[in-house]
Write a protein that holds these residues in place. Structure first.
Motif, short mmCIF file in Angstrom:
data_model
loop_
_atom_site.label_atom_id
_atom_site.label_comp_id
_atom_site.label_asym_id
_atom_site.label_seq_id
_atom_site.Cartn_x
_atom_site.Cartn_y
_atom_site.Cartn_z
N LYS A 31 -4.28 -2.64 10.59
CA LYS A 31 -5.01 -1.87 11.61
C LYS A 31 -5.57 -0.57 11.02
CE LYS A 31 -2.60 -3.63 15.65
NZ LYS A 31 -3.48 -4.20 16.61
N THR A 32 -4.79 0.06 10.17
CA THR A 32 -5.27 1.28 9.51
C THR A 32 -6.46 0.95 8.62
OG1 THR A 32 -3.05 2.22 9.52
CG2 THR A 32 -4.63 3.19 7.99
N TYR A 33 -6.37 -0.13 7.86
CA TYR A 33 -7.47 -0.51 6.99
C TYR A 33 -8.73 -0.84 7.80
CZ TYR A 33 -4.13 -0.92 3.12
OH TYR A 33 -3.19 -0.66 2.16
N GLU A 34 -8.55 -1.50 8.93
CA GLU A 34 -9.70 -1.83 9.79
C GLU A 34 -10.36 -0.55 10.32
OE1 GLU A 34 -7.96 -4.51 12.62
OE2 GLU A 34 -8.10 -6.22 11.26
N ASN A 96 -3.64 9.99 -6.93
CA ASN A 96 -5.01 9.94 -7.44
C ASN A 96 -5.94 9.23 -6.46
OD1 ASN A 96 -4.29 11.37 -9.70
ND2 ASN A 96 -4.12 9.57 -11.01
N GLN A 97 -5.47 8.16 -5.82
CA GLN A 97 -6.28 7.47 -4.81
C GLN A 97 -6.60 8.42 -3.66
OE1 GLN A 97 -7.40 4.23 -4.54
NE2 GLN A 97 -6.47 3.40 -6.38
N PRO A 104 -6.52 9.05 5.05
CA PRO A 104 -5.60 9.98 5.72
C PRO A 104 -4.31 10.17 4.91
CG PRO A 104 -6.31 8.22 7.22
CD PRO A 104 -6.80 7.87 5.86
N LEU A 105 -3.75 11.35 5.00
CA LEU A 105 -2.50 11.63 4.32
C LEU A 105 -1.41 10.65 4.75
CD1 LEU A 105 -0.86 13.39 2.39
CD2 LEU A 105 -0.40 14.94 4.31
N ALA A 106 -1.40 10.27 6.02
CA ALA A 106 -0.39 9.32 6.51
C ALA A 106 -0.47 8.00 5.75
CB ALA A 106 -0.56 9.08 8.01
N LEU A 107 -1.67 7.53 5.45
CA LEU A 107 -1.82 6.29 4.68
C LEU A 107 -1.34 6.48 3.25
CD1 LEU A 107 -2.73 3.37 4.38
CD2 LEU A 107 -5.06 4.21 3.96
#
Length: 134
Positions: A31-34, A96-97, A104-107
């Motif tokens: 869901k995050t990626y979407e 680095n990514q 987002p920092l959460a990801l």
């Protein structure tokens, strides 16, 4: 290095990494990626074969380094190895990514946590499979 045990352990760790990769990226983070779909390559799925090849190279290298690291083959030693690899590969790669891509920092934190768990599990599997017959 025992080549037979090395290849067997490499196969086991590769399978583990593929399964955990699917769970993390295909289920938990989907869901995050979407929601960030504008960041990803539109032809990304057609290039996934490259990720399987680099995953195999990563796993063979992971196991090669483990065979050089290993002294006792116990789980505590495997976890220490996992910590070094997580710092060397996961922490540096994930940070680095985060710097390069506007994620987002959460990801980033999830990548760090999930990736580290995967590495620790891989190190445990390495220790369990790459051991001499009793």
């Amino acid at each position: 290095m025992n080549i037979k045990r090395y290849l067997l352990a490499s196969a086991a760790v590769f399978i583990l990494f593929q399964i955990t990769g699917y769970i993390v990226h295909g289920l938990l983070l989907m869901k995050t990626y979407e929601s960030l779909s504008a960041l990803w390559r539109p032809d990304m799925m057609s290039l996934m074969w490259m990720m399987h090849i680099t995953g195999a190279v990563y796993t063979l290298t992971f196991m090669y380094i483990y065979t050089r690291w290993r002294r006792t083959g116990n789980i505590a030693e495997a976890l220490a190895y996992g910590a070094v690899i997580a710092l060397f590969m996961n922490l540096t790669g994930v940070v680095n990514q985060h710097v390069v891509f506007p994620v987002p920092l959460a990801l980033t934190v999830q990548w760090l946590v999930y990736g580290s768990v995967e590495i620790f599990l891989g190190a445990i599997v390495a220790a369990l499979v790459y051991r001499p017959k009793a």
